[in-house]
Every structure is written in C-alpha cells, then in structure tokens.
Design a protein around this motif. Sequence first.
Motif, short mmCIF file in Angstrom:
data_model
loop_
_atom_site.label_atom_id
_atom_site.label_comp_id
_atom_site.label_asym_id
_atom_site.label_seq_id
_atom_site.Cartn_x
_atom_site.Cartn_y
_atom_site.Cartn_z
N UNK A 49 0.85 -1.20 0.00
CA UNK A 49 0.00 0.00 0.00
C UNK A 49 0.88 1.24 0.00
N UNK A 50 0.63 2.13 -0.97
CA UNK A 50 1.53 3.28 -1.15
C UNK A 50 0.75 4.59 -1.06
N UNK A 51 1.20 5.45 -0.18
CA UNK A 51 0.63 6.77 0.00
C UNK A 51 1.66 7.84 -0.35
N UNK A 52 1.19 9.08 -0.57
CA UNK A 52 2.16 10.17 -0.78
C UNK A 52 3.15 10.29 0.37
N UNK A 53 2.71 9.96 1.60
CA UNK A 53 3.59 10.09 2.78
C UNK A 53 4.54 8.91 2.93
N UNK A 54 4.32 7.85 2.19
CA UNK A 54 5.21 6.70 2.30
C UNK A 54 4.46 5.39 2.15
N UNK A 55 5.22 4.30 2.33
CA UNK A 55 4.62 2.97 2.19
C UNK A 55 4.01 2.55 3.52
N UNK A 56 2.80 2.04 3.48
CA UNK A 56 2.12 1.66 4.73
C UNK A 56 2.68 0.35 5.27
N UNK A 116 2.75 12.83 -5.83
CA UNK A 116 1.97 13.83 -5.07
C UNK A 116 1.14 14.71 -6.00
N UNK A 117 1.71 14.99 -7.18
CA UNK A 117 1.05 15.93 -8.11
C UNK A 117 -0.17 15.33 -8.79
N UNK A 118 -0.38 14.03 -8.64
CA UNK A 118 -1.57 13.39 -9.24
C UNK A 118 -2.45 12.74 -8.17
N UNK A 119 -2.15 13.02 -6.89
CA UNK A 119 -2.96 12.45 -5.80
C UNK A 119 -3.30 13.52 -4.76
N UNK A 120 -2.42 13.71 -3.79
CA UNK A 120 -2.79 14.56 -2.66
C UNK A 120 -2.84 16.05 -3.03
N UNK A 121 -1.93 16.49 -3.91
CA UNK A 121 -1.97 17.92 -4.28
C UNK A 121 -3.26 18.32 -5.00
N UNK A 122 -3.68 17.55 -6.02
CA UNK A 122 -4.97 17.93 -6.63
C UNK A 122 -6.15 17.77 -5.67
N UNK A 173 -4.70 6.82 0.70
CA UNK A 173 -5.36 5.64 1.28
C UNK A 173 -5.46 5.88 2.78
N UNK A 174 -6.65 6.20 3.23
CA UNK A 174 -6.79 6.59 4.63
C UNK A 174 -8.18 6.22 5.12
N UNK A 175 -8.25 5.81 6.37
CA UNK A 175 -9.56 5.48 6.96
C UNK A 175 -10.48 6.69 6.86
#
Length: 410
Positions: A12-19, A294-300, A313-315
């Motif tokens: 599982x991969x998030x902008x903040x890192x790998x879960x 980040x530019x195609x996930x959390x930033x937009x 990916x967050x609860x």
Amino acid sequence: MLKQFSLSDLKLINPEGILKSNSLKIDKKKIVSFDKSSLYDISFKDKIYAYPALINVHDHLRGDYLPRVGPKPGNYYINWSLWDNDLKSSPVYQERANISVENCYFLGAYKNLFSGVVTVNDHFPHEFNEPLIPLLPIRVIKEYTLAHECSSFDLKWGDGIEIEHTRAKKRDHPFITHLEEGFDEESQRGIEILEELNCLDEYDVFIHCIGFSEKDIEKTKKAGAAVVWCPASNMFMFNVTCKIRKILERGIEVSIGTDSTHTGSINILEEMRYARSLYRKMYGEDLPARKIFEMVTINPAKAFRMSDRIGSLQEGKFADILLLRPRFEDPYEALVNADMEDIELLLMEGDPIYGSAKYEVLFTERNVDYTEISVRGRRMLVKGDPTGLIQEIREAVGFKKKLDFIPIDD
Ligand SMILES: [Zn+2]
C-alpha cells in the motif's frame, strides 16, 4: 450487494510513504481500516501495488479527441486564443462535430479511466457538463467555480471572476481558471487582475501560468493558491512551460493536468513521464517520482478542497484505489513508469470500474454494470460499454477511427 470486503497481501503506497499494513478493508464506499474483512477478502498473492486512484486536475472532457491541433512548425502561439481559432477551423474539429456532445464526454471519461484516474475536473461551465456528469463512469467534480481565463478576451464562462470567486469562498469550493496562458501584455497581467479584484487567495487554482514572473510566483505563494502544470500542452502550443522549478522551490503546491488531447498528452500516465523528461531537459536534474506521485494524488485533492475524501489511502476516505502490476520495485517509479496495460484493478468508492476479469465476482457483487473487453490480449472488465461507444463514434464519423487513449484491442 456486497457492502464489506477487503483487499489483502498488497503493498500500500501513499504520498507520505509505504504503509506497514498490507490489507485494506472497505465498507460501502469508504476505507474503514487496514485489516482483513472476515466476510469477503481478495488476496493478491502476486506482487501488486495499491495507490490512491489518480486525480487529473485539468481536462476538457469534450475535447478529448485526436489528432492534436497546433501551430505550424516554428510558429508557436503568443496566447491561447490563436489556438482556439486554429482548432475551430481545423478538419478534426469538423470531424468531431459529427459526434454527440454526450459521446465526447464519454470519450473524455474513458481516457481518464483507462489511465487510473477516478477524479477529474472538466474545465467548462456547469451548464455544459452538469446533465452529463451522472452518466459518466468516473467522478467528474461538480463542486467548483470558474473563469475561463482572466483577460478581457476570455470566453466569458461562469458569472464573472468576482461572483464566481465569492461563491467559491462561501461554499468552500475551488475557483479554477486558466491563468497567464500566453505572453501578450494582457495575458501577463493575470495575477494583477485578480489582485485588483481582491480575488487572489487560497481558493484559487491557476492552470498553466506560463507567463508568470518571479513576482507572480511570490504572490501566488503568499496567497496560498495552487498551480496546475500541463507541460505537454504548453510545449506543444508555446514551446515553453511555466518556471516549474522555481514554483516548486517556493513550496507552491503543484498538480499535473493533462489538458485535452487536442494539445496535451494522451493521458495522465504519459503526462507524468513527459513532465519528468521535460524537467530533466530544462534543468539537467531529476524530478523525483515521489514528487510526481503527489502531483496526481494529494496535491490535486487539496486544490479541489477535497483532501478529506480523496488523495490518499486513509480510513474515512473514499475507497478510490488503483492496483498496478509493477514494472519497478520502487513503488513511485512503478507508478510513474506505468502503462495502461499495467492496471490490475481500479475502484471508485469501493466499486470496481475497471480491472482484470479475475475479479468478476467483485463486479457482480457490487452491482456494477460492466462489459468485457480485451486489452493487449488480456480479458478485462469495465464499467459501461466503451466498445459500444467506439462503434457509435465510428458510425458518426464514417470510418474506423482509432484513439490512442482507448486501449481496447480490435
Ligand atoms: Zn485547459
């Protein structure tokens, strides 16, 4: 109807890192935890990577048609209006006119879906897209206000900059506009015009910004506004893009948008690669894959003021999930180097909208209306009927039209 299920044995991969966890539990439309469900679980024993589904911050869905229309070689535009004239007098525009507006929107939606995008903004006034949005297989955001551009010769979309901007603040929506897409004197005054109208602030999302001076960059940072970078479209029309390194160095949040395929890349996957190669060409250094992610996930998601619902990916967030068969061990490199054929499964609010036929049970159990297609020889399922769409388009234009962003074998 299957309400609760989980996806397990994934990276599982998030902008903040790998879960740390390797499972995701979905209930109805949302991610509820990183555990396995006792009710229904799909285990990915193969090596599969899961990301938040991609967000394309800028598109014109009715204009996703090919080929591109642009300037004569060596004769680049001074502003967007010259392109608009060329487009409207081009043979491809005539050809496109045979296709219903509804089908143009479906093409735009499938362009995005087949590249892992679940959320997109269609840069057109609400009265154009509102009746069509509920029909489309992906999420086209309805919560935005807009101007076409901030100049006297813009296309007068919406109710005018001040009214639209006030509405954005009141509703907590983004105010989205093309800005400084050109080098004539007036185009270059974009930031000043917004300042004079008292409309320069954190609700603003500025697309292109190729005429931005260092002072404009400073003012954008101070205002907390977001910038949208469409490198392929910019280079094609103007042979120049914004001062992207400076914009990033100042800490402005940048998102990558495709623009329409009439000027941009065929989709967000190609746009990410283009952005990286252009950055290297411009500055002789790498734009890290993680930054592009980040530019195609959390930033937009932040630019749309929707980061409480999408972008990672967050609860508690929507189960908008992109599963990829990685070509690279590094998950960020795997995403930035992915092709359409690498998509294993794509979920929107927990519903599968595209993926391998292996997951047919999930499509049926979640009551998704799907059809089967073949993508580079692989059996895939997709929400809706893009094969029927292509047939209708071929009938409308009178020949066997091919569009590079639709990967269906034929
Ligand atoms: Zn645009």
